[in-house]
Scaffold this motif. Structure first.
Motif, PDB file in Angstrom:
ATOM      1  N   VAL A 162      10.089  29.001  82.218  1.00 47.91           N
ATOM      2  CA  VAL A 162       9.252  28.624  83.167  1.00 47.91           C
ATOM      3  C   VAL A 162       9.595  26.912  83.940  1.00 47.91           C
ATOM      4  N   ASP A 163      10.185  26.141  82.833  1.00 44.88           N
ATOM      5  CA  ASP A 163      10.584  24.783  83.514  1.00 44.88           C
ATOM      6  C   ASP A 163      11.869  25.073  84.352  1.00 44.88           C
ATOM      7  N   GLY A 164      12.524  26.227  83.993  1.00 45.64           N
ATOM      8  CA  GLY A 164      13.685  26.432  84.937  1.00 45.64           C
ATOM      9  C   GLY A 164      13.432  27.000  86.225  1.00 45.64           C
ATOM     10  N   VAL A 165      12.240  27.730  86.341  1.00 45.82           N
ATOM     11  CA  VAL A 165      11.795  28.185  87.679  1.00 45.82           C
ATOM     12  C   VAL A 165      11.168  26.955  88.314  1.00 45.82           C
ATOM     13  N   LEU A 166      10.547  25.948  87.772  1.00 48.85           N
ATOM     14  CA  LEU A 166       9.916  25.052  88.322  1.00 48.85           C
ATOM     15  C   LEU A 166      10.825  24.150  89.014  1.00 48.85           C
ATOM     16  N   ALA A 167      12.126  23.737  88.425  1.00 47.32           N
ATOM     17  CA  ALA A 167      13.095  23.009  88.845  1.00 47.32           C
ATOM     18  C   ALA A 167      13.621  23.460  90.327  1.00 47.32           C
ATOM     19  N   LEU A 168      13.344  24.787  90.818  1.00 42.23           N
ATOM     20  CA  LEU A 168      13.781  25.149  91.821  1.00 42.23           C
ATOM     21  C   LEU A 168      12.737  24.850  93.048  1.00 42.23           C
ATOM     22  N   PHE A 169      11.584  24.266  92.667  1.00 41.96           N
ATOM     23  CA  PHE A 169      10.715  23.852  93.583  1.00 41.96           C
ATOM     24  C   PHE A 169      10.462  22.399  93.929  1.00 41.96           C
TER      25      PHE A 169
END
Length: 108
Positions: A17-24
């Motif tokens: 989840v944190d890795g996904v959030l880093a893309l936004f």
């Protein structure tokens, strides 16, 4: 754009989840008409990923990617998980920093 979409899918499939959030970008939005709601900012996107990817054990496979311009693309995707199987699209727009500012999602 291809690398960004690949990173999104890989991180979502890993339930990172944190890795996904880093893309936004911080004020990004995911608007998913198939669930009837939009999810804004880091908290909203976190809820979306946790509920619909982690919560349903969703695995996403990229079927095709159509670039619309330098900052936008449509990713056709195949989803499997606890809900069964669905196909859909992610219309992805990026900002000046190369991060995602908006995803409009829908199932076929």
């Amino acid at each position: 754009m291809e690398q960004l979409v690949d990173a999104f899918i890989q991180r979502a499939n890993a339930f990172d989840v944190d890795g996904v959030l880093a893309l936004f970008e911080a004020d990004a939005v995911i608007d998913d008409v198939s669930v009837g709601d939009a999810f804004a900012g880091a908290d909203g996107i976190r809820r979306y990923i946790e509920r619909f990817f982690v919560g349903y054990h969703t695995s996403t496979r990229l079927v095709s990617l159509e670039r619309l311009d330098d900052a936008a693309a449509i990713a056709r995707v195949d989803f499997t998980g606890d809900f069964g199987h669905e196909t859909g699209m992610l219309r992805i727009r990026t900002g000046a920093a190369g991060l995602i500012v908006r995803i409009d999602a829908d199932l076929d």
